[in-house]
Write a protein that holds these residues in place. Structure first.
Motif, PDB file in Angstrom:
ATOM      1  N   LEU A 132       0.857  -1.180   0.000  1.00 23.40           N
ATOM      2  CA  LEU A 132       0.000   0.000   0.000  1.00 23.40           C
ATOM      3  C   LEU A 132       0.894   1.231   0.000  1.00 23.40           C
ATOM      4  O   LEU A 132       1.737   1.401   0.889  1.00 23.40           O
ATOM      5  CB  LEU A 132      -0.917   0.009   1.220  1.00 23.40           C
ATOM      6  CG  LEU A 132      -1.815   1.247   1.370  1.00 23.40           C
ATOM      7  CD1 LEU A 132      -2.791   1.337   0.198  1.00 23.40           C
ATOM      8  CD2 LEU A 132      -2.560   1.226   2.690  1.00 23.40           C
ATOM      9  N   LEU A 133       0.718   2.081  -1.011  1.00 22.49           N
ATOM     10  CA  LEU A 133       1.512   3.301  -1.136  1.00 22.49           C
ATOM     11  C   LEU A 133       0.642   4.498  -0.779  1.00 22.49           C
ATOM     12  O   LEU A 133      -0.447   4.679  -1.327  1.00 22.49           O
ATOM     13  CB  LEU A 133       2.052   3.448  -2.565  1.00 22.49           C
ATOM     14  CG  LEU A 133       2.873   2.282  -3.126  1.00 22.49           C
ATOM     15  CD1 LEU A 133       3.425   2.645  -4.491  1.00 22.49           C
ATOM     16  CD2 LEU A 133       3.994   1.896  -2.179  1.00 22.49           C
ATOM     17  N   ARG A 134       1.149   5.331   0.147  1.00 22.20           N
ATOM     18  CA  ARG A 134       0.451   6.548   0.563  1.00 22.20           C
ATOM     19  C   ARG A 134       1.404   7.728   0.393  1.00 22.20           C
ATOM     20  O   ARG A 134       2.552   7.684   0.854  1.00 22.20           O
ATOM     21  CB  ARG A 134      -0.015   6.444   2.007  1.00 22.20           C
ATOM     22  CG  ARG A 134      -0.959   5.293   2.272  1.00 22.20           C
ATOM     23  CD  ARG A 134      -1.236   5.126   3.760  1.00 22.20           C
ATOM     24  NE  ARG A 134      -1.823   6.332   4.331  1.00 22.20           N
ATOM     25  CZ  ARG A 134      -2.094   6.469   5.639  1.00 22.20           C
ATOM     26  NH1 ARG A 134      -1.818   5.482   6.468  1.00 22.20           N
ATOM     27  NH2 ARG A 134      -2.621   7.584   6.096  1.00 22.20           N
ATOM     28  N   GLY A 135       0.913   8.771  -0.264  1.00 19.73           N
ATOM     29  CA  GLY A 135       1.747   9.937  -0.518  1.00 19.73           C
ATOM     30  C   GLY A 135       1.582  10.995   0.559  1.00 19.73           C
ATOM     31  O   GLY A 135       0.482  11.219   1.075  1.00 19.73           O
ATOM     32  N   PHE A 136       2.681  11.685   0.909  1.00 16.33           N
ATOM     33  CA  PHE A 136       2.660  12.754   1.906  1.00 16.33           C
ATOM     34  C   PHE A 136       3.518  13.907   1.404  1.00 16.33           C
ATOM     35  O   PHE A 136       4.522  13.701   0.714  1.00 16.33           O
ATOM     36  CB  PHE A 136       3.207  12.263   3.254  1.00 16.33           C
ATOM     37  CG  PHE A 136       2.327  11.273   3.961  1.00 16.33           C
ATOM     38  CD1 PHE A 136       1.361  11.692   4.849  1.00 16.33           C
ATOM     39  CD2 PHE A 136       2.457   9.919   3.703  1.00 16.33           C
ATOM     40  CE1 PHE A 136       0.545  10.764   5.488  1.00 16.33           C
ATOM     41  CE2 PHE A 136       1.641   8.994   4.333  1.00 16.33           C
ATOM     42  CZ  PHE A 136       0.685   9.420   5.230  1.00 16.33           C
ATOM     43  N   LYS A 137       3.111  15.099   1.776  1.00 15.58           N
ATOM     44  CA  LYS A 137       3.911  16.273   1.453  1.00 15.58           C
ATOM     45  C   LYS A 137       4.119  17.107   2.711  1.00 15.58           C
ATOM     46  O   LYS A 137       3.340  17.044   3.668  1.00 15.58           O
ATOM     47  CB  LYS A 137       3.239  17.110   0.362  1.00 15.58           C
ATOM     48  CG  LYS A 137       1.866  17.646   0.712  1.00 15.58           C
ATOM     49  CD  LYS A 137       1.298  18.413  -0.465  1.00 15.58           C
ATOM     50  CE  LYS A 137      -0.097  18.943  -0.158  1.00 15.58           C
ATOM     51  NZ  LYS A 137      -0.665  19.683  -1.322  1.00 15.58           N
ATOM     52  N   ARG A 138       5.169  17.903   2.685  1.00 15.81           N
ATOM     53  CA  ARG A 138       5.550  18.684   3.860  1.00 15.81           C
ATOM     54  C   ARG A 138       4.543  19.809   4.123  1.00 15.81           C
ATOM     55  O   ARG A 138       3.892  20.319   3.221  1.00 15.81           O
ATOM     56  CB  ARG A 138       6.946  19.270   3.673  1.00 15.81           C
ATOM     57  CG  ARG A 138       8.055  18.228   3.692  1.00 15.81           C
ATOM     58  CD  ARG A 138       9.400  18.884   3.524  1.00 15.81           C
ATOM     59  NE  ARG A 138       9.541  19.448   2.176  1.00 15.81           N
ATOM     60  CZ  ARG A 138      10.062  18.798   1.160  1.00 15.81           C
ATOM     61  NH1 ARG A 138      10.481  17.544   1.320  1.00 15.81           N
ATOM     62  NH2 ARG A 138      10.165  19.384  -0.019  1.00 15.81           N
ATOM     63  N   ASP A 139       4.456  20.205   5.412  1.00 16.46           N
ATOM     64  CA  ASP A 139       3.604  21.310   5.827  1.00 16.46           C
ATOM     65  C   ASP A 139       4.330  22.071   6.932  1.00 16.46           C
ATOM     66  O   ASP A 139       4.839  21.457   7.888  1.00 16.46           O
ATOM     67  CB  ASP A 139       2.244  20.798   6.327  1.00 16.46           C
ATOM     68  CG  ASP A 139       1.282  21.918   6.656  1.00 16.46           C
ATOM     69  OD1 ASP A 139       0.549  22.358   5.744  1.00 16.46           O
ATOM     70  OD2 ASP A 139       1.277  22.370   7.815  1.00 16.46           O
ATOM     71  N   LEU A 140       4.404  23.394   6.830  1.00 13.81           N
ATOM     72  CA  LEU A 140       5.164  24.186   7.803  1.00 13.81           C
ATOM     73  C   LEU A 140       4.585  24.058   9.208  1.00 13.81           C
ATOM     74  O   LEU A 140       5.328  23.927  10.186  1.00 13.81           O
ATOM     75  CB  LEU A 140       5.180  25.656   7.368  1.00 13.81           C
ATOM     76  CG  LEU A 140       6.021  25.974   6.120  1.00 13.81           C
ATOM     77  CD1 LEU A 140       5.908  27.448   5.765  1.00 13.81           C
ATOM     78  CD2 LEU A 140       7.482  25.600   6.368  1.00 13.81           C
TER      79      LEU A 140
END
Length: 566
Positions: free
Chosen positions: A224-232
Motif C-alpha cells: 500500500l503506497l500513501r503519498g505525503f507532502k511537507r507542511d510548515l
C-alpha cells in the motif's frame, strides 16, 4: 500430691484511668520536672530564681540569657524564628532554671499546663491559689502579637508544612506548555482531517516483485503506497513534540535532583517537602510514561502524521505499508496457545502493529531528456508513470529460448542508459547505520523505555546505588548489541556490494564496463575465473560455474547454451 491440668489465658487490659473494679485511679505527684524557658520584656523582669547574673567585663549579656564574647551569632529563642520587626513586642529569654519542680496530682493529658503552673508558683509570678485554668491570665503562652503580658512561656507554634497552591509561576508554566501542546495537537488533527478529505481513494496498491522478477505472485500481499507532502505547521508541531519529549526527561531529572538537594543545596528546596515532592513525582512519572509510550509506539509513523497526505503525483514522501510476516518458531497442538495467538493477532491488527510502515523520499532520475520520479524499496525501483502510479519496471526479453536468442545481439549506449534510469544500477547497496543512529534505534524500544522508567523510581526513592549498577548493565548490554549489529552489517555489506569489470557489447563493439552499469538485455563475455554479478543465460559456448555461495553445492556446475527452440 495431686497434679491437675489448668488452662490459663493471659488477660490484656487497655491502660486507662480506672482500675479493674471501675474505680477512678488517684493522681500522684510527679517530681523531677524541668521548667520551660520564660520570656520577659527585659532581663530586669526575670524572677530572682532565674535572673541573669552579672557578666564578666570581657563578656556581654545576650538575648538568650547567656554571657558570650559576642552576641552577633546568638539566636534569641523567644523570637520563635521570626525577626524582631515581625513581632509587636520583642521579648528576651530568662536563663533556664537549673532546678526541678514537683507537679502535684500529675495528669498526663494536661502535663504542659501543670508544669507551667508549678514553675510559675516556684518563680513567684503566680499566686498560690492559681489554677491551670486561671494561670494564663498572668503568664500566657507565647504569642506573636503579645503586648500587655509581662511574662510568656516559650511555647513556639508548630511550623506548618509548606504547601503549594499550584498557582505558582512554575506550575502555570507547566500548565501552559502542556495545555498549549495538547491544544495545538488537537487543532492540527482537525486541520489535517480537513486537508485530507477524500485522499484515501488516491492511495495505491502495487504488487511486489517476486524472486523470479515477475509481479502478481500470490505469496505476498500487495504493498500500500500513501503519498505525503511537507507542511510548515506540521514541521513546527513535530519539533515541538520532540522538545516536549526531551522536556519530560529533564523534568524528571529536576525532581530527582531536588530530592537530593542538588538544585539549591537543601533537599526539597524547590518542591518544599517529601510528601509534596513524592506526589508531584508520581504524577509526572505517569504522564511521562504515557507520553513516551505513545511516541515510542508511533515512532515509524509520527513524521508522516505531521505531514499532509496527498495524491502520489504531488507527494514528497511515500509511505510503503506491508503486512508483517508472522514467524512461528514452534507449532503447538495446544488449543489454549492457539487461542492466545489468535487474540494476539487480533490485538496487533486492531492497533496496527501487524503493518510495517517505511517512509521513502521520492527522487527524480537524472536523465535530461526524459526524467522520471521514482522510489526504491527493497532493492527495487518503482517508477511513476504519466497517471502518477508507481510500479516496478520489468523488461520482457522473451518467454522462449528463441526469443531470448533473438534479443542477444547487445545494446546501444542510449538503450542501456534509458534502461538504467528505469531500473537503477546493477548493485545491491547495503546501508550500515552510524554508531549514534544505531544507539538511537536500539534505545527507541519499549524494553528500554520500561527500564528507564524503573530507573527513575529507583533514583528518586534513594536506591541510586542499585539504579546506577542497573543502568551500567543496561548501557553495556546495549553497546555490545550495537557493536555486534554494526560489525555484522558491515560483513553483509562487504559480501553484498560486489563489483567487477566485465566485457560488454555496446554499440556493436566489446567494451570493458563496471558491473554496476549492466542492464537487462546486455551481452556479456565471460572469462576464466570471472565473477558473474548478474542473472543471465548462456547464449553460446560452455562454462563451469561455482554456485556454492548461492546453493551451497560444493561441486561446480556445468552450463550449456540455449537452444533455438520454442
Amino acid at each position: 500430691m495431686v497434679v491437675s491440668h489448668v488452662a490459663a489465658y493471659p488477660a490484656f487490659n487497655t491502660p486507662n484511668s480506672v482500675d479493674v473494679h471501675g474505680n477512678k485511679c488517684p493522681l500522684l505527684p510527679r517530681s523531677g520536672t524541668a521548667c520551660p524557658v520564660l520570656c520577659t520584656k527585659s532581663f530586669d523582669d526575670c524572677p530572682s530564681d532565674i535572673r541573669p547574673s552579672d557578666c564578666p567585663t570581657d563578656k556581654q549579656l545576650c538575648e538568650d540569657g547567656t554571657c558570650q564574647d559576642s552576641c552577633a551569632n546568638v539566636v534569641n529563642p523567644c523570637l520563635c524564628g521570626f525577626s524582631p520587626e515581625e513581632l509587636v513586642t520583642p521579648y528576651v529569654a530568662c536563663p533556664k532554671y537549673s532546678g526541678m519542680v514537683t507537679v502535684p496530682a500529675f495528669d498526663p493529658g494536661i502535663k504542659q499546663q501543670q508544669t507551667e503552673l508549678a514553675c510559675g508558683k516556684q518563680f513567684g509570678i503566680l499566686s498560690a491559689n492559681a489554677t491551670v485554668d486561671t494561670q494564663f491570665d498572668t503568664v500566657p503562652e507565647w504569642k506573636a502579637n503579645a503586648t500587655n503580658s509581662r511574662y510568656m512561656w516559650l511555647q513556639c507554634p508548630t511550623p506548618q508544612n509548606p504547601t503549594f497552591t499550584f498557582h505558582e509561576p512554575m506550575f502555570i508554566s507547566f500548565y501552559s506548555i502542556l495545555g498549549g501542546t495538547l491544544a495545538l495537537l488537537i487543532l492540527w488533527h482537525l486541520y489535517k482531517k480537513l486537508r485530507e478529505r477524500g485522499v484515501a481513494r488516491l492511495r495505491q496498491r502495487v504488487a511486489a516483485l517476486d524472486e523470479d522478477g515477475g509481479t502478481g505472485t500470490k505469496a505476498y500481499e500487495p504493498l500500500l503506497l500513501r503519498g505525503f507532502k511537507r507542511d510548515l505547521f506540521g514541521m513546527f508541531l513535530f519539533c515541538l513534540v520532540l522538545l516536549v519529549t526531551a522536556g519530560w526527561i529533564v523534568l524528571m531529572a529536576v525532581i530527582v535532583s531536588d530530592y537530593y538537594g542538588k538544585l539549591d543545596g537543601t533537599p526539597f528546596g524547590v518542591f518544599l517537602s517529601s510528601k509534596t515532592s513524592s506526589a508531584i513525582f508520581i504524577f509526572v512519572w505517569h504522564l511521562a510514561a504515557a507520553w513516551l509510550g505513545v511516541v515510542t509506539a508511533c515512532q515509524h509513523r509520527i513524521k508522516n502524521y505531521f505531514r499532509i497526505e496527498c495524491g502520489l503525483p504531488s507527494a514528497h514522501y511515500i509511505q510503503v505499508e506491508e503486512r508483517r510476516q508472522e514467524v512461528t518458531m514452534m507449532e503447538s497442538r495446544s488449543r489454549l496457545l492457539d487461542r492466545i495467538r489468535y487474540y494476539e493477532r487480533l490485538a496487533k491488527r486492531f492497533v496496527g502493529f501487524d503493518i510495517v510502515a517505511t517512509t521513502i523520499r521520492v527522487r527524480t532520475t537524472t536523465a535530461s531528456n526524459n526524467s522520471h520520479r521514482y522510489i526504491e524499496y527493497h532493492c527495487t525501483r518503482y517508477l511513476q508513470d504519466e497517471l502518477g502510479i508507481f510500479a516496478p519496471y520489468v523488461f520482457h526479453l522473451g518467454n522462449t529460448h528463441r526469443e531470448l536468442l533473438a534479443n542477444a545481439s547487445g545494446l546501444t549506449t542510449r538503450e542501456a542508459r534509458a534502461r538504467e534510469t528505469r531500473i537503477g544500477e546493477n548493485f545491491v547497496q547495503v546501508t550500515v547505520p552510524s554508531v549514534p543512529r544505531a544507539l538511537f534505534e536500539e534505545f527507541a524500544a519499549f524494553f528500554y523505555l520500561y527500564q528507564m522508567m524503573c530507573l527513575w523510581v529507583w533514583f528518586y526513592f534513594n536506591y541510586y546505588p542499585m539504579g546506577l549498577v542497573q543502568m551500567g548493565v543496561i548501557l553495556i548490554s546495549a553497546l555490545v548489541k550495537v557493536f555486534i549489529r554494526i560489525k555484522s552489517e558491515r560483513k553483509v555489506k562487504s559480501l553484498a556490494e560486489q563489483r567487477a569489470m566485465c566485457w560488454t557489447k555496446r554499440d556493436g563493439r566489446w567494451v570493458e564496463l563496471d558491473s554496476r552499469e549492466l542492464v537487462p538485455g546486455d551481452l556479456v563475455a565471460l572469462t576464466s575465473k570471472a565473477q558473474v554479478l548478474c542473472d543471465g543465460v548462456l547464449v553460446c559456448g560452455e562454462t563451469v560455474v561455482d554456485e556454492s555461495s548461492l546453493t551451497g553445492e560444493a561441486m561446480p556446475v556445468r552450463k550449456f547454451p540455449l537452444k533455438g527452440d520454442p
